[in-house]
Design a protein around this motif. Structure first.
Motif, PDB file in Angstrom:
ATOM      1  N   GLN A 150       0.829  -1.199   0.000  1.00 41.95           N
ATOM      2  CA  GLN A 150       0.000   0.000   0.000  1.00 41.95           C
ATOM      3  C   GLN A 150       0.865   1.250   0.000  1.00 41.95           C
ATOM      4  O   GLN A 150       0.574   2.216  -0.695  1.00 41.95           O
ATOM      5  N   ILE A 163       2.432   1.723  -3.481  1.00 44.50           N
ATOM      6  CA  ILE A 163       1.468   2.232  -4.455  1.00 44.50           C
ATOM      7  C   ILE A 163       1.171   3.696  -4.179  1.00 44.50           C
ATOM      8  O   ILE A 163       1.034   4.496  -5.113  1.00 44.50           O
ATOM      9  N   TYR A 213      -3.657  -1.954  -4.520  1.00 45.41           N
ATOM     10  CA  TYR A 213      -3.599  -1.235  -3.241  1.00 45.41           C
ATOM     11  C   TYR A 213      -4.428  -1.950  -2.178  1.00 45.41           C
ATOM     12  O   TYR A 213      -4.035  -2.019  -1.019  1.00 45.41           O
TER      13      TYR A 213
END
Length: 155
Positions: free
Chosen positions: A3, A6, A110
């Motif tokens: 996460q 990204i 994500y």
């Protein structure tokens, strides 16, 4: 971990797009998107050639975007650590990713949905307009979900 990676890529692309399309934003963005979609529909080799051409003609913009991405990402992670862990913010970030990078399946990656992210890339390979529509549908869907529904949907 994925996460954060990204999010860093999204920050980089946002800065790069702001630097690139600062002057005539709408006209340039429209031309870029239509040209990019045409490249992707035909062949990834054309996309590679286009990226290579862009990097050779706009090297300073790319370097500046990288140089700005590092401190901005560090600041976001440092100052917003607790907020980034909030499920409501995961939903907001997923909405933004679906709108901006949904054609790459970035919002699915994500959210940890690697399989769906790969499906988006495959759809992109065969029919790019469909993946754009699907990502916009995902953005609208995430927008109208409650935080509880979003948490259930992403597991």
């Amino acid at each position: 971990m994925i996460q954060r990676a990204i999010l860093v890529v999204a920050i980089f692309l946002a800065i790069l797009l702001a630097l690139t399309f600062g002057d005539a934003l709408l006209a340039q963005a429209y031309a870029w998107i239509s040209q990019l979609t045409g490249w992707i529909v035909h062949n990834f080799a054309d996309l590679y050639a286009g990226l290579r051409y862009y990097l050779s003609t706009h090297t300073t913009k790319v370097v500046l975007a990288i140089a700005l991405t590092i401190p901005v990402s560090w600041w976001v992670f440092r100052s917003r650590e607790k907020e980034l862990r909030n499920p409501a913010n995961h939903r907001k970030i997923a909405i933004v990713l679906a709108i901006c990078l949904g054609w790459l399946g970035a919002h699915r990656f994500y959210l940890g949905q690697i399989g769906w992210g790969i499906v988006y890339l495959l759809i992109l390979w065969f029919f790019a307009p469909l993946v754009i529509v699907l990502s916009l549908i995902d953005a609208v869907r995430y927008f109208f979900m409650t935080d509880e529904q979003f948490t259930i949907a992403r597991t």
